[in-house]
Design a protein around this motif. Structure first.
Motif, PDB file in Angstrom:
ATOM      1  N   TYR A 360     103.227  86.814  25.234  1.00 54.73           N
ATOM      2  CA  TYR A 360     104.038  86.558  26.386  1.00 54.73           C
ATOM      3  C   TYR A 360     104.658  87.793  26.715  1.00 54.73           C
ATOM      4  CZ  TYR A 360     102.992  81.714  26.456  1.00 54.73           C
ATOM      5  OH  TYR A 360     102.488  80.093  26.522  1.00 54.73           O
ATOM      6  N   LEU A 408     107.295  81.241  31.178  1.00 54.65           N
ATOM      7  CA  LEU A 408     106.738  82.507  30.388  1.00 54.65           C
ATOM      8  C   LEU A 408     105.627  82.912  31.016  1.00 54.65           C
ATOM      9  CD1 LEU A 408     107.041  80.560  27.059  1.00 54.65           C
ATOM     10  CD2 LEU A 408     108.466  82.495  27.645  1.00 54.65           C
ATOM     11  N   TYR A 409     104.672  82.004  31.589  1.00 53.04           N
ATOM     12  CA  TYR A 409     103.651  82.678  32.257  1.00 53.04           C
ATOM     13  C   TYR A 409     103.991  83.528  33.554  1.00 53.04           C
ATOM     14  CZ  TYR A 409      99.608  79.794  30.109  1.00 53.04           C
ATOM     15  OH  TYR A 409      98.786  79.397  29.233  1.00 53.04           O
ATOM     16  N   ASN A 412     103.776  87.035  32.671  1.00 43.31           N
ATOM     17  CA  ASN A 412     102.534  87.640  32.499  1.00 43.31           C
ATOM     18  C   ASN A 412     101.743  87.861  33.788  1.00 43.31           C
ATOM     19  OD1 ASN A 412     103.036  87.455  29.730  1.00 43.31           O
ATOM     20  ND2 ASN A 412     101.354  85.640  29.354  1.00 43.31           N
TER      21      ASN A 412
END
Length: 1527
Positions: A360, A408-409, A412
């Motif tokens: 992450y 968290l995604y 990215n």
């Protein structure tokens, strides 16, 4: 002592373990030796291997000792002990690392010839004693001793303060007083001083009586709130890393322990669970602190006037959102991300689509590494337990963790410029990240891509869509992550407050007390300081100003206004710095808001405006022209702030396109997070749940109709009603197809089951079962088969009004959401922060403050390391020297003249009201004039002098009480003497009468024929004699003829009605009376029962020693009554009395079932039955008593003979009683399950007990240990039952020494209660009247040898019962729970009162609980016969409350007198509730027995019909063939 293999990996069973032993011997050896042993290796084996390894003389004797510095002990191991098992109980770090600095290690020592241990460190102790002798003789200067209060220092300066703190810190004394201010130094190490026994130790103690402790501050604040009826607050301040968050946890733990008192209403659990939840989502690891609060919180705990928690409110301030996307070096993101990624199971990882932490972008910055994976895994388990305590359902936790994974995604998500086409814009990816993000948030992927790459701008006439640049896209992505996390954090705080809310908090008429605990971010000065540090330090400036105002300004102004002698103390004022930041219109915060609203403003223009406005301000330091920073002189020193991103962070709102995206989500939880109005969202959820519930009802109805086809109605009803275990199901599954909210689940589940239950009951309303309403039978059956109460819904969770109240308490961060339809911009972050800070200061100003100054011991976070330079710096900028000076010179106790007179009116002269009277009193007791002053309206005292006055007051009150007791006892003795004198005169007169022959003959005739014992004169054993009848022979003839008639009628009735094989022994010797017998003489005072009682012998001499015999007797009597009822004839008066008395008698028998080994004589049962019949018959039917008693005696005689035959037919069974060892309560401890909320230490093995773990705690001495350590306890309970009483006494002995598992209730008490229940329930004033003191003394001596009490009057026995209870060293309801029961009675609602009382009863020791249960049941039986004995529950409570619920002797007698009404009410409520339960249970049993009888009768009819048909069929089979043969 490393528990690892040789390769360094963790050992498993079957492998060898590595132990390191430190020798402490006379010979010089290696400092440490390493040996490999198996897990089951004994200490003898380890010693032998270590001796060989070190090359020691194996002929000498050695011993292995386990050292635990945290517990301050050395534990010598026996030869059979297992060292590896000891190591496994140590903390993880001590297991992995073996240095002595960890505080856990093994020592190898020698034994002397006599077997004692040779201690090599004793010479240092001898040198210490020699040094003390030299100091005493004057050859050496005196050593400096530490003072627990800095005000007591003989020389007061910075050096002495620092030296005193250092000396105490080295002794692991981290707390020190400065008057009423607590100084706490963070040791960066857990110390075992926070167990529940310390809460008890400091409870209701004066500040300074014991060693300084943070629990002492909590205790003083709590009792000051109760005593003064004024709100209190505890302000915790200090640098980042000084231990403020941990101090807050300790305070909340102590406050809930003080207020809970064994009765957890749910609010306490929510408060304790809220701390770990808020820490997980709002704390992070920084360079200065491993658990730094990145937000501020103010926890206000609301109390009833009795001191019981009724609710709480948590307010949060300025969450550091920027930490989510960027941090400094060696810092981490918020704890919850690491908890989730490391602690989630494989199923959860798949459900939330979790990756490894290093994958992450938001987590792997700055050399990412996780070294504490095991701790994080355990922390995740504790977080889930805490969320359950707060009230989050499993489905709600899933929603929260899904949002965290989505955040968290977002980090990215990457951008790249489009390589083809003419369109300007960005490509977003990777595709799998977008797909997972879309699935987690339940939004369409194309809308998500559009929101992350394009900006929507609304103008007057049109709406523009413009693509982001690369930097703008990254900013938008991070803004979405920060806003989503901030909204999630706000939602969690809102739900916690909703769970903590009490409905009475919404009513202004209900008085409320509160204690607030402020845990706000500490002063920060990092390498790079930004907008967050600027706001944090501004908040600390405000708190320092608040501290100065209360400690210096207001104090000295009051002294001057009162006109007392006082010299002002100078201090550093920080008003100028506060005005620099917040003064209108040129304050830095207002300039920041102005620049944030200008469209073309930049950070550079903002900095230029700062310098232009404040270049001459002494608190503002300008930096060089090219440096984008500025410096402010704070009270704690200069801090340089980087101007970068000040404007952006001040207007960090959720953008409209992102709001629109999230509002399009298919997941209701995501929509709720960004909802403008939580109340509207809640109402919409309830409406949606109601519609779904209606559909569920229809479906359930169709299924029920299908299932019930072909079945009987009762069978269907029973199946549908009682196949459900609860009226509520809290485990409702949130499916993705129908995403219900938590409140919708509870509402729908509760309402559906409640309506189904009502539907079933209404459907059987008109159905009659042999004249009985089946609804009563179903309700009785439901109460009997379920041993647990129905789960009730917390009503405030279903009330939108309460949610609206919570939202209105504080500003919601949802105001920072930018909506497309909103034209007005929300306030800036700095404006919201200023508003909330102002409200906080207003709240603090309305309360009495207590201050805790937290200090960092070192900057490297080393354990037990004291950096003098750093500590001195903190002491200087907090003004500790000036604080100690004003506390030392000032007056801690202040009273207005009226308050002083009310407090010490016992010591003052009568009608004292003037200032001169107070001055004379202070001079009378020899107080130093320097320690007190009298102002214009107030009296000022030093704290020691106030305590001295209180001690004098207590002694004086006790002397007056003793005087009153002496006077009252003298009055009683005088009255008793006069009674004895009058009785002696009466006896002398009677003796003189006996000397006359005529009177003697008349006296003898009356005594032989008409002797009547007066119930009123039982205690004096006197007899009263009525006048002789005119014709004694005629009366005797009538008497004998009447007896014969009774006997004849009885034998006839028994032979025809019951068909018993044996008749009454009184009926066989009487002949038929003459036909012309006269009628009964109503004037005769002699009862036939008297002569019947004398003939109770033979079989009635038998005793019941088995509970089964009681059950057989109950069933036998029930059958006899049912047979008599089933005759179908109208009952006579005698039969009616017999049935009523027998049914009541059966209820008494049922109450004896619980006695494991009863010893009940049939004669006692007969006497009890006779008293019951006399009570039922009354004066009008007194003549029927003889018939009923004789009838029952015959029935009882038949049963006894049947039992004797049954015993002779059945062989005796040898019952083996397996005695189980009680592991839960060794050595007189009373252990209960205890959920640890803050990290504590096991009092047995000294290892850690982590938060949210289960442990065992003694209810009295507060001994806490692991479950596995229960069997190893060797320490007696030092509070309760620790001293065993010797001798075989029964009075004045602790209950725990008179009762055990074999004898649950003390023998003497059980014997007396049984006697009263058998013989005295119908005696008027059974416990109100007192028996003869001499007879009570005689009976008391007799009970010491377990003698018979049959020959003593009933009032003598009841008086001895009360005496036994009064003389208990520890009352049945215990001294420790006295205040708890008082507070339970003070609860507002009766239901809460009963719940609290019964919860406290469950915490009593087993011996007390069993005895209390037996006594209350006895009082229930007494009150059931109120018509005869005139003892209702209130009168019983008045008598027994002082016996079983009394305060300790050390308590204030004046306060104890005020509690009399409360103790009486407590006992009365207990008796009434037990009466209600008793009546309810007996009614249910009676209904079921009646239903059972009806069912048996129906079956018998069917069976008899079947037998008749079968006999007819068999006869036909015989007759028909014979007919055929004859033909």
């Amino acid at each position: 002592m490393s528990v690892t293999d040789g390769d360094g990996t963790a050992s498993q069973d079957g492998r060898t373990y590595v132990l390191q032993i430190y020798p402490r011997l006379t010979l010089e050896t290696a400092p440490c030796c390493t040996i490999k042993v198996h897990k089951e290796a004994t200490a003898a084996t380890v010693i032998q291997d270590a001796a060989v390894n070190l090359g020691l003389d194996t002929g000498k004797r050695y011993v292995l000792a386990e050292v635990k510095e945290s517990g301050g002990e050395e534990w010598v191991l026996e030869s059979t002990d297992l060292p590896v098992h000891r190591v496994l109980l140590w903390p993880r770090k001590a297991q992995e690392e073996h240095s002595q600095s960890e505080g856990y290690y093994f020592l190898l020592q020698e034994r002397n010839h006599d077997g004692s241990i040779l201690y090599m460190h004793l010479p240092s102790l001898y040198k210490e004693k020699d040094a003390q002798r030299l100091v005493a003789r004057g050859f050496l200067p005196p050593r400096y001793e530490d003072f627990d209060d800095l005000c007591n220092l003989s020389v007061l300066n910075e050096d002495t303060i620092l030296e005193n703190l250092h000396n105490r810190f080295q002794k692991k004394k981290i707390y020190t007083y400065a008057g009423s201010i607590l100084v706490a130094i963070n040791p960066f190490k857990f110390l075992p001083i926070y167990n529940p026994k310390y809460v008890k130790m400091y409870e209701n103690h004066q500040l300074g009586k014991l060693e300084p402790h943070i629990f002492a501050i909590a205790d003083v604040a709590y009792y000051a709130m109760l005593r003064k009826r004024i709100n209190q607050c505890i302000v915790i301040s200090g640098e980042s890393g000084s231990g403020k968050t941990q101090s807050t946890n300790f305070l909340i733990h102590c406050l809930t322990a003080l207020s809970q008192k064994g009765y957890a209403s749910g609010v306490e659990r929510t408060i304790l669970g809220a701390g770990p939840v808020l820490e997980a989502f709002g704390n992070a690891k920084t360079a200065h602190n491993n658990n730094s609060s990145r937000f501020g919180k103010f926890i206000q705990v609301n109390y009833l006037e009795s001191g019981v928690v009724r609710g709480a409110v948590v307010e949060k301030y300025l969450l550091e959102k920027s930490r989510l996307v960027s941090r400094e070096k060696n810092e981490r993101n918020y704890h919850v991300f690491y908890y989730l990624l490391v602690g989630a199971s494989e199923e959860e990882r798949k459900e939330y689509k979790l990756l490894q932490p290093e994958n992450y972008h938001y987590l792997k910055q700055h050399n990412f590494a996780i070294e504490d994976a095991d701790d994080l895994r355990h922390d995740f388990e504790r977080l889930q337990q805490a969320m359950e305590m707060v009230g989050f359902l499993p489905a709600t936790k899933k929603q929260i963790f899904s949002v965290l994974s989505a955040i968290l995604y977002l980090g990215n998500v990457t951008y790249s410029r489009k390589s083809t086409g003419r369109d300007e814009g960005l490509d977003v990816g990777p595709p799998e990240i977008l797909a997972n993000l879309s699935d987690l948030l339940k939004v369409k992927e194309e809308l998500l891509v559009e929101a992350l790459t394009k900006r929507k701008t609304v103008t007057v006439n049109d709406k523009l869509i413009l693509p982001y640049s690369h930097s703008e896209a990254i900013t938008a992505r991070d803004s979405m992550a920060k806003s989503l996390y901030s909204a999630l954090f706000d939602w969690i705080v809102l739900r916690i407050n909703h769970a903590l809310l009490n409905k009475k908090d919404m009513e202004e008429s209900v008085s409320c007390l509160s204690i607030g605990v402020l845990d706000i971010f500490g002063f920060e000065d990092f390498e790079t300081n930004s907008f967050e540090q600027f706001c944090i330090n501004y908040a600390n400036e405000q708190l320092q100003y608040y501290f100065n105002q209360h400690i210096f300004t207001l104090e000295q102004e009051e002294y001057q206004a009162e006109g007392i002698t006082w010299h002002n103390i100078d201090y550093t004022d920080n008003v100028g710095c506060i005005q620099l930041i917040s003064k209108k219109p040129t304050g830095l915060l207002y300039l920041l808001d102005e620049e944030s609203n200008f469209p073309h403003a930049t950070d550079k223009t903002l900095l230029a405006k700062f310098k232009q406005q404040h270049e001459r301000n002494p608190y503002f330091v300008a930096t060089p022209v090219m440096e984008p920073a500025f410096v402010i002189r704070h009270f704690a020193g200069k801090v340089k702030y980087q101007i970068k991103d000040f404007r952006e962070k001040n207007t960090d709102h959720m953008r409209p396109d992102i709001v629109a995206l999230l509002r399009s989500s298919d997941r209701a939880y995501v929509r709720q997070l960004i909802g403008m109005d939580p109340v509207a969202m809640f109402r919409w959820g309830i409406l949606r749940a109601a519609v779904r519930a209606l559909a569920a009802f229809n479906e359930a109805g169709r299924r029920w109709a299908a299932k019930s086809a072909g079945k009987s109605l009762i069978a269907c009803v029973l199946f549908l009603l009682y196949s459900r275990t609860s009226m509520l199901d809290f485990s409702f599954d949130h499916s993705e197809e129908r995403p219900l909210e938590a409140f919708e689940d509870i509402f729908a589940s509760y309402e559906s089951k409640k309506d189904i239950h009502a539907q079933i009951m209404s459907s059987i309303k008109d159905l009659q079962l042999d004249g009985e309403d089946p609804r009563k039978l179903l309700q009785s059956w439901g109460r009997l088969v379920s041993d647990y109460p129905y789960v009730l819904v917390v009503q405030n969770l279903l009330d939108s009004r309460s949610l609206k109240f919570i939202v209105g308490l504080h500003d919601r961060t949802t105001k920072s959401l930018l909506h497309l339809h909103k034209k007005k911009r929300p306030p800036s972050i700095s404006a919201q922060f200023q508003t909330s800070l102002s409200k906080l200061l207003e709240t603090l100003a309305k309360a009495e403050p207590f201050f805790i100054r937290c200090l960092r011991s070192n900057a490297e976070k080393k354990e037990m390391c004291f950096d003098e330079a750093l500590v001195l710096q903190q002491l200087r900028y907090t003004g500790m020297l000036e604080t100690v000076r004003i506390r030392r010179s000032g007056y801690g106790a202040k009273y207005t003249f009226q308050e002083f007179i009310e407090q010490f009116r016992v010591l003052l002269p009568k009608n004292a009201s003037s200032q001169e009277d107070i001055a004379n009193l202070l001079q009378k007791f020899g107080l130093d004039p320097k320690t007190y002053q009298i102002g214009k309206t107030k009296v000022y005292l030093k704290e020691p002098e106030r305590q001295k006055l209180k001690d004098i007051l207590h002694k004086d009150v006790m002397q007056k009480i003793i005087f009153l007791q002496r006077w009252f006892q003298a009055k009683l003795l005088r009255s008793y003497y006069l009674q004895l004198r009058e009785a002696a005169i009466f006896v002398q007169g009677d003796v003189r009468c006996r000397k006359c022959p005529r009177r003697r003959r008349r006296l003898g005739f009356v005594r032989n024929c008409l002797m009547v014992k007066s119930a009123e004169m039982e205690d004096l054993d006197c007899w009263t004699f009525p006048s002789a009848p005119s014709d004694p022979l005629q009366v005797t003839y009538h008497y004998l003829s009447h007896s014969g008639a009774v006997a004849f009628g009885l034998s006839y009735f028994l032979s025809h009605s019951f068909s018993l094989s044996a008749t009454s022994p009184t009926s066989v010797h009487h002949s038929e009376p003459p036909s012309g017998r006269p009628s009964r003489n109503p004037t005769i005072k002699i009862s036939r029962a008297t002569r019947v009682t004398e003939q109770w012998n033979a079989s009635l001499d038998r005793e019941i020693t088995n509970a089964n015999e009681l059950r057989h007797l109950d069933e036998f009597l029930g059958n006899q009554v049912n047979d008599l009822r089933s005759r179908g004839k109208q009952l006579s008066a005698t039969e009616h009395i017999f049935i009523t008395a027998t049914m009541q008698f059966r209820a008494d028998i049922k109450s004896m079932y619980s006695v494991a080994k009863p010893h009940i004589g049939y004669k006692s049962l007969m006497r009890g039955y006779q008293n019951k019949v006399i009570s039922l018959a009354g004066e009008k039917q007194k003549g029927e008593v003889q018939l009923v008693v004789n009838l029952f005696q015959s029935v009882l005689d038949g049963f006894i003979r049947g039992e004797i035959k049954r015993e002779e037919a059945e062989p005796a069974k040898v019952i083996k009683v397996m005695r189980k060892k009680d592991k839960s309560s060794p050595l007189d401890h009373v252990f209960t399950h205890y959920q640890v909320n803050i990290m504590q230490s096991c009092d047995q093995c000294s290892s850690y007990i982590w938060g949210m773990e289960k442990a065992y705690m003694c209810s009295y001495c507060k001994f806490v240990c692991h479950k596995k350590c229960l069997s190893k306890i060797v320490t007696d309970c030092n509070t309760f039952c620790s001293k065993k009483d010797c001798g075989c006494q029964h009075f004045g002995v602790r209950v725990c020494n008179l009762a055990n598992d074999r004898i649950p209730v003390p023998v003497v008490l059980e014997m007396m209660l049984e006697h009263v229940e058998m013989n005295g329930l119908y005696t008027e004033g059974i416990y109100r009247k007192s028996g003869s003191a001499n007879r009570m003394k005689e009976l008391r001596q007799k009970t010491a040898h377990t003698g018979s009490i049959e020959d003593y009057p009933i009032h003598t026995v009841t008086g001895l019962v009360k005496q036994w209870l009064r003389e208990l060293p520890e009352p049945l309801m215990t001294f420790a729970h006295y205040n708890d029961f008082i507070r339970a009675v003070e609860l507002p609602e009766k239901k809460e009162q009963l719940q609290a009382i019964y919860r406290l009863l469950e915490e009593l020791p087993s011996a007390h609980y069993n005895t209390m249960e037996r006594l209350i049941f006895h009082l229930v039986r007494v009150s059931k016969e109120e018509k005869s004995n005139r003892m209702n529950p209130n009168s019983l409570a008045i008598v027994f409350a002082p016996c079983i619920l009394r305060g300790p002797d050390s308590a204030d007698p004046l306060l104890s007198m005020k509690d009399v009404a409360k103790t009486t009410l407590c006992v009365e409520m207990l008796i009434n509730e037990q009466i209600r339960r008793y009546n309810e249970r007996m009614e249910e049993i009676e209904q079921l027995e009646y239903a059972e009888t009806l069912a048996k009768n129906q079956l018998n009819k069917k069976y008899s019909g079947y037998n008749h048909y079968h006999q007819l069929h068999c006869s036909l089979r015989v007759v028909i063939p014979s007919i055929k043969c004859s033909r």
